[in-house]
Design a protein around this motif. Structure first.
Motif, PDB file in Angstrom:
ATOM      1  N   ASN A  52      73.660  15.108  56.907  1.00  0.00           N
ATOM      2  CA  ASN A  52      72.706  14.801  56.077  1.00  0.00           C
ATOM      3  C   ASN A  52      71.402  15.679  56.178  1.00  0.00           C
ATOM      4  O   ASN A  52      70.661  15.042  56.739  1.00  0.00           O
ATOM      5  CB  ASN A  52      72.372  13.308  55.765  1.00  0.00           C
ATOM      6  N   LYS A  63      68.812  16.549  54.370  1.00  0.00           N
ATOM      7  CA  LYS A  63      67.714  15.933  53.975  1.00  0.00           C
ATOM      8  C   LYS A  63      67.098  14.909  54.459  1.00  0.00           C
ATOM      9  O   LYS A  63      65.675  14.776  55.060  1.00  0.00           O
ATOM     10  CB  LYS A  63      67.938  15.341  52.500  1.00  0.00           C
ATOM     11  N   ALA A  64      68.109  14.088  54.947  1.00  0.00           N
ATOM     12  CA  ALA A  64      67.531  12.832  55.864  1.00  0.00           C
ATOM     13  C   ALA A  64      67.023  13.275  57.332  1.00  0.00           C
ATOM     14  O   ALA A  64      65.989  13.040  57.846  1.00  0.00           O
ATOM     15  CB  ALA A  64      68.813  11.913  55.999  1.00  0.00           C
ATOM     16  N   ALA A  65      67.852  14.454  57.774  1.00  0.00           N
ATOM     17  CA  ALA A  65      67.561  14.738  59.052  1.00  0.00           C
ATOM     18  C   ALA A  65      65.984  15.228  58.818  1.00  0.00           C
ATOM     19  O   ALA A  65      65.150  15.497  59.835  1.00  0.00           O
ATOM     20  CB  ALA A  65      68.616  15.955  59.422  1.00  0.00           C
ATOM     21  N   TYR A  66      65.767  16.134  58.144  1.00  0.00           N
ATOM     22  CA  TYR A  66      64.275  16.871  57.754  1.00  0.00           C
ATOM     23  C   TYR A  66      63.287  15.704  57.870  1.00  0.00           C
ATOM     24  O   TYR A  66      62.420  15.956  58.501  1.00  0.00           O
ATOM     25  CB  TYR A  66      64.487  17.562  56.608  1.00  0.00           C
ATOM     26  N   ILE A  67      63.496  14.663  57.266  1.00  0.00           N
ATOM     27  CA  ILE A  67      62.626  13.530  57.141  1.00  0.00           C
ATOM     28  C   ILE A  67      62.488  12.971  58.307  1.00  0.00           C
ATOM     29  O   ILE A  67      61.397  12.410  58.768  1.00  0.00           O
ATOM     30  CB  ILE A  67      63.067  12.522  56.029  1.00  0.00           C
ATOM     31  N   LEU A  68      63.647  12.942  59.153  1.00  0.00           N
ATOM     32  CA  LEU A  68      63.510  12.302  60.672  1.00  0.00           C
ATOM     33  C   LEU A  68      62.845  13.192  61.508  1.00  0.00           C
ATOM     34  O   LEU A  68      62.716  13.045  62.703  1.00  0.00           O
ATOM     35  CB  LEU A  68      64.913  12.097  61.061  1.00  0.00           C
ATOM     36  N   GLY A  69      62.344  14.474  61.043  1.00  0.00           N
ATOM     37  CA  GLY A  69      61.635  15.215  61.983  1.00  0.00           C
ATOM     38  C   GLY A  69      62.292  16.543  62.342  1.00  0.00           C
ATOM     39  O   GLY A  69      62.050  17.023  63.421  1.00  0.00           O
ATOM     40  N   LEU A 122      55.866  16.805  51.591  1.00  0.00           N
ATOM     41  CA  LEU A 122      57.448  17.264  50.931  1.00  0.00           C
ATOM     42  C   LEU A 122      57.457  17.871  49.524  1.00  0.00           C
ATOM     43  O   LEU A 122      58.251  18.646  49.330  1.00  0.00           O
ATOM     44  CB  LEU A 122      58.247  15.874  50.667  1.00  0.00           C
ATOM     45  N   HIS A 165      56.125  19.132  55.801  1.00  0.00           N
ATOM     46  CA  HIS A 165      56.313  17.552  56.156  1.00  0.00           C
ATOM     47  C   HIS A 165      56.322  17.557  57.738  1.00  0.00           C
ATOM     48  O   HIS A 165      55.731  16.590  58.194  1.00  0.00           O
ATOM     49  CB  HIS A 165      57.439  17.198  55.530  1.00  0.00           C
ATOM     50  N   LEU A 166      56.931  18.406  58.433  1.00  0.00           N
ATOM     51  CA  LEU A 166      57.079  18.157  59.812  1.00  0.00           C
ATOM     52  C   LEU A 166      55.651  18.416  60.426  1.00  0.00           C
ATOM     53  O   LEU A 166      55.495  17.582  61.579  1.00  0.00           O
ATOM     54  CB  LEU A 166      57.861  19.692  60.598  1.00  0.00           C
ATOM     55  N   LYS A 180      54.084  15.058  59.962  1.00  0.00           N
ATOM     56  CA  LYS A 180      54.781  14.097  60.812  1.00  0.00           C
ATOM     57  C   LYS A 180      54.085  14.183  62.272  1.00  0.00           C
ATOM     58  O   LYS A 180      53.881  13.109  62.801  1.00  0.00           O
ATOM     59  CB  LYS A 180      56.335  14.476  60.996  1.00  0.00           C
ATOM     60  N   TYR A 206      57.185   8.871  56.689  1.00  0.00           N
ATOM     61  CA  TYR A 206      57.476   8.709  55.372  1.00  0.00           C
ATOM     62  C   TYR A 206      58.748   7.911  55.080  1.00  0.00           C
ATOM     63  O   TYR A 206      59.853   8.374  55.888  1.00  0.00           O
ATOM     64  CB  TYR A 206      57.491  10.131  54.629  1.00  0.00           C
ATOM     65  N   PRO A 253      61.725   6.945  52.682  1.00  0.00           N
ATOM     66  CA  PRO A 253      62.142   6.949  51.209  1.00  0.00           C
ATOM     67  C   PRO A 253      63.062   5.983  50.855  1.00  0.00           C
ATOM     68  O   PRO A 253      63.444   5.152  51.504  1.00  0.00           O
ATOM     69  CB  PRO A 253      62.883   8.526  51.101  1.00  0.00           C
ATOM     70  N   GLN A 261      68.582  10.146  51.819  1.00  0.00           N
ATOM     71  CA  GLN A 261      67.173  10.702  52.531  1.00  0.00           C
ATOM     72  C   GLN A 261      66.910   9.997  53.620  1.00  0.00           C
ATOM     73  O   GLN A 261      66.212  10.774  54.434  1.00  0.00           O
ATOM     74  CB  GLN A 261      66.337  10.829  51.211  1.00  0.00           C
ATOM     75  N   GLY A 262      67.001   8.626  54.009  1.00  0.00           N
ATOM     76  CA  GLY A 262      66.399   8.141  54.971  1.00  0.00           C
ATOM     77  C   GLY A 262      67.570   8.019  56.107  1.00  0.00           C
ATOM     78  O   GLY A 262      67.039   8.349  57.102  1.00  0.00           O
ATOM     79  N   SER A 319      64.846   9.945  65.950  1.00  0.00           N
ATOM     80  CA  SER A 319      63.434   9.773  65.212  1.00  0.00           C
ATOM     81  C   SER A 319      62.424   9.689  66.302  1.00  0.00           C
ATOM     82  O   SER A 319      61.282  10.021  65.965  1.00  0.00           O
ATOM     83  CB  SER A 319      63.411   8.414  64.418  1.00  0.00           C
ATOM     84  N   LEU A 350      62.995   2.853  62.273  1.00  0.00           N
ATOM     85  CA  LEU A 350      62.811   4.241  62.707  1.00  0.00           C
ATOM     86  C   LEU A 350      61.508   4.750  62.862  1.00  0.00           C
ATOM     87  O   LEU A 350      61.275   5.746  63.646  1.00  0.00           O
ATOM     88  CB  LEU A 350      63.450   5.086  61.705  1.00  0.00           C
TER      89      LEU A 350
END
Ligand SMILES: Nc1ncnc2c1ncn2[C@@H]1O[C@H](COP(=O)(O)OP(=O)(O)OP(=O)(O)O)[C@@H](O)[C@H]1O
Ligand SMILES: [Mg+2]
Lengths: 350, 499
Positions: free
Chosen positions: A226, A228-234, B298, B320-321, B324, B330, B332, B338-339, B353, B402
């Motif tokens: 995933n 997209k989620a990986a990106y949001i996880l940093g 984002l 975004h990074l 962070k 963030y 979602p 996305q999460g 995380s 997370l």
């Protein structure tokens, strides 16, 4: 029915049996004795030390390529461009041998340089596919396919142009290198080189550890499952895709260098020998699990080598190995799909 | 249709999700189904609608025992289900989606279908254009489309799994009107929810599940305290509202403009201070998600700037990074898209995380970390559970778990979506704890009570228009409801508190 490990094995075995059945039907249709054909393949692969060592010769590049592909598959990419990456590895290795071969350096150093050059060549070619995807929005399958054609053309051009044999250019490739620059083999006639076997085994071990135990491997997995989620996880997504391309190309480049330095001792038009596509099949067959790469690659190598004798002994085409390999992959994938339908897998819960 | 469930049992591994559940739902009624997270509500509904087959037990429709093996089977028997998270809709025309799933005929008769669609939509006063595209619909409109489709396919029993999470008050009122109308026409309706007031205002009876068992039933007039006690085995006091003493500047939004696919946001100004909670209210798709995403780097704004921290570091155009790295988290709303990463375990999520360095994953440390987070956030699951096997509420907890320990700003969409009352209170106590340590929070919620209960200031969004920050004490649910519906905006600027 529930999905248990033993049932999973059942499906795999079933797939193999079905693949053998289909191949048998093909053989009967071709009016050939199936049992004799299979026996011939086994004989051709393990009948003597000579042929078995040839199986290992095929196993080395196949295992290298599969190792690399496991990384790109983990991050969710279809690195079809692997063939071209092998070719570029071969070309770069040849270049290094031509440039440094007569420089008076020790052969060992020159060979190491050739391998490093091969890695660089394969890696660059893979990163080109990666860059096309990341910055140009070109799907890696199409980009890779295009780059394969370019690599083949480049190879042919070199063999028939700048690097042609003195006098007349030939499909049999460039002039063989000085014997000093051949990889040491177990016997003078054999093509089996122990250092290359060690390299291949090390490659799959590294990849296994990388995917199983390292942060890098875990990040690759996350991006693959995933992005997209990986990106949001940093996790920097495209950088990881690029890295896996580069590493995969590196392994493919080594395979190319092996072909040049240990097997053919020159650059030939079909230097990749289709190991790239074969590696894709192996990776699919083992469901992208590194632990099974070595035995399955060995099996495929044995099929390839074992069927070489078929045309002579049974007047069958040696492409029988391809038929068997192809149906095997199809049935295993099919078995996978059926298993997911028949055995209740926990679905997404809400 | 009379629906009877008899001794339904369903086990997943070691978890007994449904234990000998029997329930009788007469026609023309709305059956509420209550219970804490992981109680087994969705499982029971999925059994009735053919997504799961029970390990044992019987389903009777109008007194006749039936076997339901698939959702298609269920709809053939007249049972249709709307899911907790509306399934991914492909970018199709509404009419095509509507026709989808109907049996028979190679070529669908578009003209007839279109006519029937309009008739049906008219009956319920839904303003859906059959030629519009599905991905342009709000969550509420998708529900309407799904209701029409199921009715058209001949559904006599409709199952709603938490249909009000994610839709705003006016849409909810409309949904409830529709449900009452359907029940009046003889439909049988099952309504799963965590919102007691929804069940109280809508249902003709309520059943309570706890740990897979049916522990109680109630008839109107409902006693809220009793229901809560049945659900959790105890009473739940609501924490008194605390207002933070705002500290230094955390985020400065300076006349930011953002272009979305369907709407534009112009010139938003906002200063968020340490310890503060800002609520973003609005109907789904009014621009609040767009704005929140932009605060996280984002989406890039087309004008204005975002600055972080006291020293007003300009972050406009950064990824975004980089946000962070400066302590912005963030979270979602689309949990599984996305999460979270389906296929990875809880441990693997926490490891990722935390952004731990080094080459090899330290398994012991990772497991310890996972165990600690799982117990702090009360997640029903083990370190080895893959996230998609968790119940909806537990996925939400995992998402919240997370968050890294030290954060300056938390941006979160629907923080308590799908959580039961107890967990909602608990999660907010966790979030407020962060505020006391100086973190600021900006959150989106479609629950106006949640907005008023937990925020210090509120931004209202309507079709891309953004109100100035309003003090939460100065608002009431009615007032806020009018504002998100686009009414009453004339009097706004005067009472706005300057940021
Ligand atoms: N496919 C599955 N695999 C494994 N466990 C499952 C599966 N589906 C549900 N469970 C487990 O069964 C229990 C009941 O889950 P269910 O989804 O029915 O809860 P719920 O009442 O709908 O909760 P929520 O309010 O959080 O949505 C949970 O403990 C959950 O982890
Ligand atoms: Mg649920």
């Amino acid at each position: 029915m529930r999905d248990t490990p033993s049932r999973r094995v059942l499906f795999q075995v079933g797939a193999v049996v079905l693949a053998l059945l289909v191949t048998t039907v093909v053989l009967i249709a071709a009016k050939a004795p199936p049992l004799a054909a299979f026996a011939n393949i086994v004989q051709g692969a393990f009948g003597s030390w000579d042929v078995t060592s040839n199986v290992l010769v095929a196993w080395v590049p196949l295992l290298l390529v599969t190792s690399g592909l496991l990384l790109t598959f983990t991050v969710g990419l279809w690195n079809i461009g692997i063939e071209g990456q092998i070719i570029l590895g071969g070309i770069f290795a040849t270049w290094a041998l031509r440039v440094y071969g007569s420089s008076g350096m020790s052969p060992t150093v020159v060979l190491i340089l050739a391998f490093v050059a091969g890695m660089v060549g394969g890696s660059l070619w893979a990163m080109l596919a990666g860059a096309l995807k990341t910055f140009g929005g070109v799907n890696e399958i199409f980009g890779g396919l295009g780059l394969n054609f370019v690599a083949t053309a480049l190879n042919i051009w070199l063999i028939f142009g700048p690097w042609k044999r003195p006098g007349v250019a030939s499909m049999s490739g460039t002039l063989p290198f000085d014997q000093r620059l051949w990889m040491p083999t177990v016997t003078p006639q054999s093509m089996l080189s122990v250092p290359t076997v060690i390299i291949a085994v090390a490659a799959i071990a590294i990849v296994y550890l990388m995917i199983q135990g390292t942060y890098f491997g875990l990040r690759l997995k996350a991006v693959g499952k995933n992005a997209k989620a990986a990106y949001i996880l940093g996790i920097p997504t495209w950088q990881h895709m690029m890295a896996s391309f580069a590493l995969c190309g590196l392994f493919a480049g080594v395979a190319g260098a092996v072909q040049v330095t240990a097997v053919y001792h020159r650059l030939i038009p079909s230097i990749s020998s289709g190991y790239g596509y074969l590696g894709l099949m192996v990776a699919m067959l083992i469901n992208y699990k590194a632990a099974f790469a070595a035995p399955v690659a060995l099996f495929f190598a044995a099929l390839n080598v074992g069927s070489i004798q078929l045309p002579i002994v049974l007047r069958l085409d040696s492409s029988l190995a391809g038929v068997l390999q192809g149906t095997l992959v199809l049935f295993v994938l099919l078995g996978h799909g059926v298993r997911q339908r028949v055995l209740k897998k926990p679905q997404v819960v809400s | 249709m009379l629906v009877e469930l008899r001794d339904i049992d369903k086990t997943f591994g070691k978890v007994r999700a449904n234990a000998a559940i029997s329930l009788r739902i007469p026609p023309a009624s709305i059956q509420g189904v209550l219970g804490e997270n992981g109680a087994g509500k969705s499982t029971l509904m999925k059994i009735l609608s053919g997504f799961y087959t029970p390990d044992s037990g019987e389903i009777l429709l109008d007194g006749k025992a039936v076997q339901i093996h698939s959702p298609a089977d269920a709809i053939r028997h007249g049972i249709g289900m709307l899911h907790q998270d509306p399934l991914d809709f492909p970018p199709m025309k509404i009419l095509d989606d509507f026709i989808l799933g109907r049996q028979g005929g190679l070529f669908p008769n578009h003209r007839a279908a279109s006519r029937e669609f309009r008739e049906l939509a008219g009956q319920f006063g839904f303003a859906l254009d059959p030629e519009a595209y599905v991905d342009s619909l709000t969550v509420g409109e998708r529900q309407q489309l799904e209701i029409l489709r199921l009715l058209w396919l001949g559904a006599r029993v409709l199952i709603f799994d938490e249909p009000t999470t994610g839709i705003s008050l006016p849409q909810k009122v409309k949904l409830f009107d529709t449900l009452k109308k359907l029940a009046a026409e003889g439909m049988t309706i099952l309504f799963v929810s965590h919102k007691l007031e929804d069940v109280e205002s809508l249902c003709t009876s309520a059943a309570v599940l706890r740990q897979g068992e049916l522990v109680g039933a109630a008839e109107p007039p409902f006693d809220t305290r009793l229901l809560v006690e049945m659900m959790f085995g105890k009473e739940l006091p609501l924490a008194p509202k605390k207002t933070a003493v705002p500290g230094g500047k955390i985020l400065s939004v300076k006349s930011v403009s953002i272009e979305g696919v369907r709407l534009q946001i112009r010139g938003v100004d906002l200063d968020v201070r340490s310890g503060e909670v800002i609520g973003l209210a609005g109907m789904e798709g009014s621009g609040q998600s767009l704005f929140l995403g932009a605060c996280a780097g984002l989406t890039q704004p087309v004008g204005g700037s975002f600055c972080l921290d006291e020293d007003e570091r300009d972050m406009t155009g950064r990824s975004h990074l980089e946000f962070k790295k400066r302590g912005v988290a963030y979270l979602p709303a689309a949990r599984l898209e996305q999460g979270l990463v389906p296929g990875l375990t809880l441990t693997e999520h926490f490891v990722l995380s935390e952004g731990l360095g080094g080459l090899f994953v330290d398994r012991k440390k990772a497991e310890a970390l996972a165990k600690e987070r799982i117990s702090t956030f009360n997640i029903k699951g083990t370190p080895e559970s893959v996230v998609e096997a968790l119940s909806g509420g537990n996925q939400q907890r995992a998402l919240l778990a997370l968050m890294r320990p030290r954060l300056t700003l938390i941006l979160v969409e629907h923080p308590t979506r799908g959580l039961d009352i107890e967990s909602t209170i608990y999660i907010w106590s966790k979030l407020k704890e962060r505020c006391e340590q100086g973190t600021a929070i900006v959150f989106i919620s479609s629950d106006l009570d949640e907005i008023l209960q937990y925020s210090d200031r509120v931004l209202v969004f309507f079709a891309g228009q953004v109100s100035p920050p309003l003090r939460a004490e100065s608002l009431s649910v009615e007032r806020l409801g009018a504002l998100i519906g686009g009414k009453d905006w004339e009097n706004l600027p005067k009472e706005a508190v300057n940021a």
